[in-house]
Design an enzyme around this catalytic site. Structure first.
Site, mmCIF file in Angstrom:
data_model
loop_
_atom_site.group_PDB
_atom_site.id
_atom_site.type_symbol
_atom_site.label_atom_id
_atom_site.label_comp_id
_atom_site.label_asym_id
_atom_site.label_seq_id
_atom_site.Cartn_x
_atom_site.Cartn_y
_atom_site.Cartn_z
ATOM 1 C CE1 TYR A 144 18.002 55.798 7.402
ATOM 2 C CE2 TYR A 144 16.323 54.098 7.605
ATOM 3 C CZ TYR A 144 17.209 54.821 6.844
ATOM 4 O OH TYR A 144 17.300 54.556 5.494
ATOM 5 C CD GLU A 167 18.357 57.620 4.456
ATOM 6 O OE1 GLU A 167 18.573 56.495 4.003
ATOM 7 O OE2 GLU A 167 19.251 58.465 4.597
#
Ligand code: GDP
Ligand code: MN
Length: 379
Positions: A101, A189
């Protein structure tokens, strides 16, 4: 403003973030054609402004164009977290060795862009954040210096041991930071950032939110807005120049000024209620704004009672009263309305409301306690 994944990918790709080329389809036939053109296995991905698409069945692997078509048939039109899917992204499927992530948010606490990265990426990152927060590394970036090379490298070292992968990931952090600042983003993101069994590092998902206040000076970004993908009440409010945010409670609030709107929501909570929205009709007091505000609020089936909280300064309370009267003539309001007015032209406002059999209060606590009680009765 949220971008779709396919839009966010374009920004990241232009900055050099490694990812596969894909295509966007609005029909199953288009999805099949894109899959045929790409050749090999593909992923069919719902394009909605929501995370958790994978878990909701909105991300499906297909081995053939025919299978891609079948998945697109299922995904197009499905609802994910209240949002209907109108488009799918079709991209080559990657073989995944690891999922990481990499996120960047504008953080109010540090007043800086903050990186959050974790080797435990993928669809369970929220759970990781809740149960194993130590698995997420944070770094606040000083906007004067930007992301320094050694910072990018040390973030990347928390993800990988292979030095080539570390260097690639560090470059991706820099590219993400550049996209974030260049576009006035509040969030950017990549989840997951994957490694493949043959060692490549690839972005498989992209999410970017743009600060609405940046859009006036970035028409190219503003043009990416997809109203069909947004909460209808928020679209209507924006088009009526109202500042509106839908919430989950049942007390509709119509307030002038953002500060008073916040204070009103606090007070609704204080008296045991739950606001259904944040709504600021702004400083000027155009009766049309009141009509639009009431129309938007009454279209929310959760709303059980409505509170007007108007402090007349520049806003003339008689204009607001006229707006309330006009609205109740234009359409039926089926829930009780509690009106609190004070300030400029309040005598006139009270008179206008009394003329149609409505009453207003001048005390804010009294009005909020009353509207909360009415909402509770009706719920
Ligand atoms: P999200 O659930 O909305 O965040 O959608 P993502 O695009 O992140 O996809 C969810 C999950 O689907 C990812 O974490 C992967 O595990 C899986 N996935 C997505 N793309 C691919 C792919 O190309 N190949 C494989 N094998 N899995 C993928
Ligand atoms: Mn994702």
């Amino acid at each position: 403003m949220n971008l779709h994944e396919y839009q966010a990918r374009e920004l990241l790709k232009a900055a050099g973030v490694p990812m596969f080329e894909g295509g966007v389809a609005s029909t199953p036939a288009e999805a099949e054609a894109i899959a045929a053109h790409l050749g090999g296995g593909v992923v069919v991905k719902a394009q909605v402004h929501s995370g958790g698409r994978g878990k909701a069945g909105g991300v499906k692997l297909a081995k053939s164009p025919a299978e891609a078509r079948a998945h697109a048939e299922k995904i197009l039109g499905m609802t994910i977290k209240g949002l209907v899917v109108h488009k799918v992204l079709v991209v080559p499927a990657a073989d995944i060795a690891t999922e990481a992530y990499v996120g960047l948010i504008m953080d109010r606490g540090t007043q800086r862009p903050v990186f959050m990265v974790s080797a435990a990426g993928g669809v369970d990152i929220e759970e990781v954040a809740a149960t194993n927060p130590e698995k997420i590394t944070r770094l606040a970036v000083d906007p004067v210096y930007g992301l320094l090379p050694h910072q990018a490298l040390s973030l990347a070292f928390t993800l990988y041991t292979d030095i080539k992968q570390v260097r690639t990931a560090a470059r991706i952090m820099e590219q993400l930071y550049q996209v974030f600042t260049a576009n006035g983003a509040t969030l950017a993101e990549i989840n997951p950032l994957v490694t493949t069994p043959d060692g490549r590092v690839l972005a498989l998902d992209a999410k970017i939110s743009i600060d609405d206040n940046e859009l006036d000076r970035r028409p190219d970004l503003a043009a990416l807005r997809d109203e069909s993908a947004e909460e209808p009440s928020e679209v209507a409010a924006r088009n009526a120049s109202l500042t509106f945010i839908k919430l989950d409670g049942n007390v509709g609030c119509v307030v002038n000024g953002a500060g008073l709107a916040m204070a009103t929501m606090d007070l609704v909570k204080y008296y045991g209620g739950d606001p259904a929205n944040f709504l600021d009709i702004g400083g000027s007091s155009n009766p049309d704004k009141v009509v639009n505000a009431l129309r938007i609020i009454t279209s929310d089936p959760n709303v059980k009672a409505i509170l007007f909280n108007i402090f007349g300064g520049i806003t003339r309370t008689d204009d607001v009263a006229n707006g309330i009267v006009a609205a109740t003539r234009e359409f039926k309001v089926n829930v009780p309305i509690v009106i609190r007015l004070t300030g400029t032209n309040e005598k006139e406002a009270f008179r206008i409301l009394e003329g149609v059999g409505m009453t207003a209060l001048s005390d804010m606590d009294e009005a909020v306690a009353k509207v909360v009680a009415l909402a509770k009765e009706a719920a």
